[in-house]
Design an enzyme around this catalytic site. Structure first.
Site, mmCIF file in Angstrom:
data_model
loop_
_atom_site.group_PDB
_atom_site.id
_atom_site.type_symbol
_atom_site.label_atom_id
_atom_site.label_comp_id
_atom_site.label_asym_id
_atom_site.label_seq_id
_atom_site.Cartn_x
_atom_site.Cartn_y
_atom_site.Cartn_z
ATOM 1 N N LYS A 137 2.897 28.028 41.736
ATOM 2 C CA LYS A 137 1.438 28.241 41.877
ATOM 3 C C LYS A 137 1.129 28.897 43.214
ATOM 4 O O LYS A 137 1.910 28.788 44.174
ATOM 5 C CB LYS A 137 0.675 26.915 41.756
ATOM 6 C CG LYS A 137 0.993 25.834 42.815
ATOM 7 C CD LYS A 137 0.282 25.988 44.138
ATOM 8 C CE LYS A 137 0.740 25.001 45.195
ATOM 9 N NZ LYS A 137 0.365 25.319 46.554
ATOM 10 N N PRO A 182 11.629 28.730 45.725
ATOM 11 C CA PRO A 182 12.118 28.094 46.945
ATOM 12 C C PRO A 182 11.378 26.783 47.238
ATOM 13 O O PRO A 182 10.220 26.627 46.865
ATOM 14 C CB PRO A 182 11.841 29.137 48.034
ATOM 15 C CG PRO A 182 10.873 30.107 47.454
ATOM 16 C CD PRO A 182 11.024 30.053 45.967
ATOM 17 N N ALA A 221 7.900 25.671 50.310
ATOM 18 C CA ALA A 221 7.431 27.046 50.500
ATOM 19 C C ALA A 221 5.914 27.167 50.375
ATOM 20 O O ALA A 221 5.345 28.208 50.690
ATOM 21 C CB ALA A 221 8.090 27.951 49.466
ATOM 22 N N GLY A 222 5.257 26.115 49.851
ATOM 23 C CA GLY A 222 3.814 26.206 49.566
ATOM 24 C C GLY A 222 3.545 26.750 48.178
ATOM 25 O O GLY A 222 2.410 27.081 47.833
ATOM 26 N N LEU A 223 4.594 26.825 47.346
ATOM 27 C CA LEU A 223 4.462 27.402 45.998
ATOM 28 C C LEU A 223 4.511 26.339 44.900
ATOM 29 O O LEU A 223 4.527 26.664 43.708
ATOM 30 C CB LEU A 223 5.570 28.443 45.765
ATOM 31 C CG LEU A 223 5.506 29.663 46.688
ATOM 32 C CD1 LEU A 223 6.770 30.513 46.547
ATOM 33 C CD2 LEU A 223 4.266 30.515 46.372
ATOM 34 N N GLY A 237 6.868 24.252 43.913
ATOM 35 C CA GLY A 237 8.081 24.233 43.091
ATOM 36 C C GLY A 237 8.446 22.840 42.571
ATOM 37 O O GLY A 237 8.650 22.653 41.371
ATOM 38 N N GLY A 238 8.516 21.872 43.469
ATOM 39 C CA GLY A 238 8.879 20.503 43.064
ATOM 40 C C GLY A 238 7.843 19.924 42.112
ATOM 41 O O GLY A 238 8.185 19.253 41.124
ATOM 42 N N ASP A 269 -0.554 18.190 43.395
ATOM 43 C CA ASP A 269 -0.540 19.478 42.670
ATOM 44 C C ASP A 269 -0.017 19.348 41.242
ATOM 45 O O ASP A 269 -0.081 20.316 40.478
ATOM 46 C CB ASP A 269 0.394 20.482 43.391
ATOM 47 C CG ASP A 269 -0.253 21.085 44.618
ATOM 48 O OD1 ASP A 269 -1.495 21.115 44.690
ATOM 49 O OD2 ASP A 269 0.494 21.533 45.500
HETATM 50 O O1 C5P Z 1 0.273 14.568 46.938
HETATM 51 P P1 C5P Z 1 1.480 15.062 47.638
HETATM 52 O O2 C5P Z 1 2.586 14.025 47.656
HETATM 53 O O3 C5P Z 1 1.961 16.378 47.152
HETATM 54 O O4 C5P Z 1 1.046 15.276 49.134
HETATM 55 C C1 C5P Z 1 1.980 15.423 50.180
HETATM 56 C C2 C5P Z 1 1.291 15.111 51.506
HETATM 57 O O5 C5P Z 1 0.346 16.150 51.805
HETATM 58 C C3 C5P Z 1 0.494 13.830 51.529
HETATM 59 O O6 C5P Z 1 1.302 12.742 51.881
HETATM 60 C C4 C5P Z 1 -0.545 14.128 52.587
HETATM 61 O O7 C5P Z 1 0.012 13.989 53.878
HETATM 62 C C5 C5P Z 1 -0.815 15.610 52.397
HETATM 63 N N1 C5P Z 1 -1.980 15.858 51.522
HETATM 64 C C6 C5P Z 1 -3.250 15.592 52.001
HETATM 65 N N2 C5P Z 1 -4.334 15.845 51.199
HETATM 66 C C7 C5P Z 1 -4.173 16.377 49.978
HETATM 67 C C8 C5P Z 1 -2.896 16.670 49.466
HETATM 68 C C9 C5P Z 1 -1.808 16.399 50.290
HETATM 69 O O8 C5P Z 1 -3.409 15.112 53.122
HETATM 70 N N3 C5P Z 1 -5.261 16.642 49.235
#
Ligand code: C5P
Length: 306
Positions: free
Chosen positions: A11, A103, A106-108, A110-111, A145
């Site tokens: 994404k 990757p 990456a901000g994409l 993937g996981g 995500d």
């Molecule tokens: O939800 P996810 O595990 O992908 O989020 C990873 C980390 O990113 C969270 O532990 C949090 O530190 C940060 N995050 C956030 N606010 C969001 C999404 C993610 O602070 N809306």
């Protein structure tokens, strides 16, 4: 049963507005997302013995954890737990083969994409009969995500990202993606946002921010690319660029290569250049691959118009 093979698309965030920090530590966001034609692939088959086995191959396999830190494994464990509540017992477990093309860090997404595909794949493999709402509710427990990536396409994500509505975009964007040979921690970027906004009050200025989101959605729905570009904002971008100034050179190279817009993807470090044609995207990508040795450069398209 034969193998079930699913794509798990990456994404990009066409906008990512941070509305403030919540008491649970997450951030309230408003984000318009689109999946790409760049995707991992997952194959699901019944296992030879009880338990879920996960294997990983592909260009980015080396960066993926093979233990419980892998979101595929976590998604499979969640499906098993949830299914067992309604009396489901799998006789053979599952074998999941992941082919990793996106990757990591990456901000994409993937996981998260792999986790979403695992929910869909095991639902089919084990004939659980869960609908999309149930899958999205499970997805929210795996990451912010993941719910969007259950359906993909173009969508608006709210809350911490887990409340998703589809957007009927008529645009298909031609992108060049470029990522340095290192990743970024999303929590670290959000902590950077907190440090940069010590006075932020949750929800303050929401009206003005939501107008940006509405403007972007209207432009996407009207198929007006010029208008859409003007509404694309990523609030995490100044934080990521501030933490990693070495990303500036790639940004400039994309802009001078004719990108209509350059944005950080999610929390980065991948940046995308939005180009006006697939040819322009290919040309810039080949130039950037020469110029940025060791960096990952990829041409991609956003989701098919609906
Ligand atoms: O939800 P996810 O595990 O992908 O989020 C990873 C980390 O990113 C969270 O532990 C949090 O530190 C940060 N995050 C956030 N606010 C969001 C999404 C993610 O602070 N809306």
């Amino acid at each position: 049963m034969d193998k079930i093979i699913l794509k798990a698309p990456a994404k990009v965030n066409l906008s990512l507005l941070v509305l403030g920090r919540r008491s649970d530590g997450y951030h309230e966001i408003e984000s318009v997302l689109a999946t790409l034609d760049l995707a991992d692939e997952l194959a699901f088959s019944l296992g030879e013995r009880d338990g879920t086995q996960v294997g990983c191959r592909g260009p980015w396999a080396g960066e993926v954890p093979v233990d419980a830190a892998n979101l595929v494994w976590q998604a499979a464990a969640l499906v098993e737990k949830e299914a067992s509540k309604v009396g489901f017992r799998r006789p053979d477990g599952a074998k999941i083969e992941l082919f990793k093309c996106i990757p990591a860090a990456a901000g994409l997404g993937g996981g998260s994409a792999d986790a979403a595909a695992t929910l869909r794949g095991l639902n089919r493999l084990w004939h659980l009969g869960w609908g999309e709402e149930k899958l999205e509710a499970l997805a929210a427990r795996l990451g912010s995500d993941v719910p969007f990536l259950v359906r993909g396409g173009t969508g608006l994500a709210q809350g911490r990202g887990e409340r998703v509505k589809p957007v009927r975009s008529r645009l298909r964007l031609h992108l060049v993606l470029i990522k340095p040979p290192w990743g970024v921690s999303t929590p670290a970027v959000y902590r950077g946002w907190d440090a940069a906004h010590p006075q932020a009050v949750l929800g303050q200025g929401k009206g003005a921010r939501s107008r940006l989101t509405r403007g972007l959605i209207e432009a996407l729905e009207a198929g007006d690319e010029t208008q859409a570009l003007g509404f694309m904002v990523n609030d995490l971008e100044p934080i990521t660029m501030g933490l990693y100034p070495q990303l500036q050179a790639a940004r400039q190279a994309l802009a001078s290569g004719g990108a209509l817009k350059v944005m950080v993807c999610g929390s980065g470090p991948t940046q995308m250049g939005i180009m006006d044609s697939p040819e322009a995207a290919r040309e810039v990508a080949s130039r950037l691959s020469q110029q940025f040795r060791g960096w990952w450069v990829q041409v991609a398209c956003s989701a098919e118009p609906s």
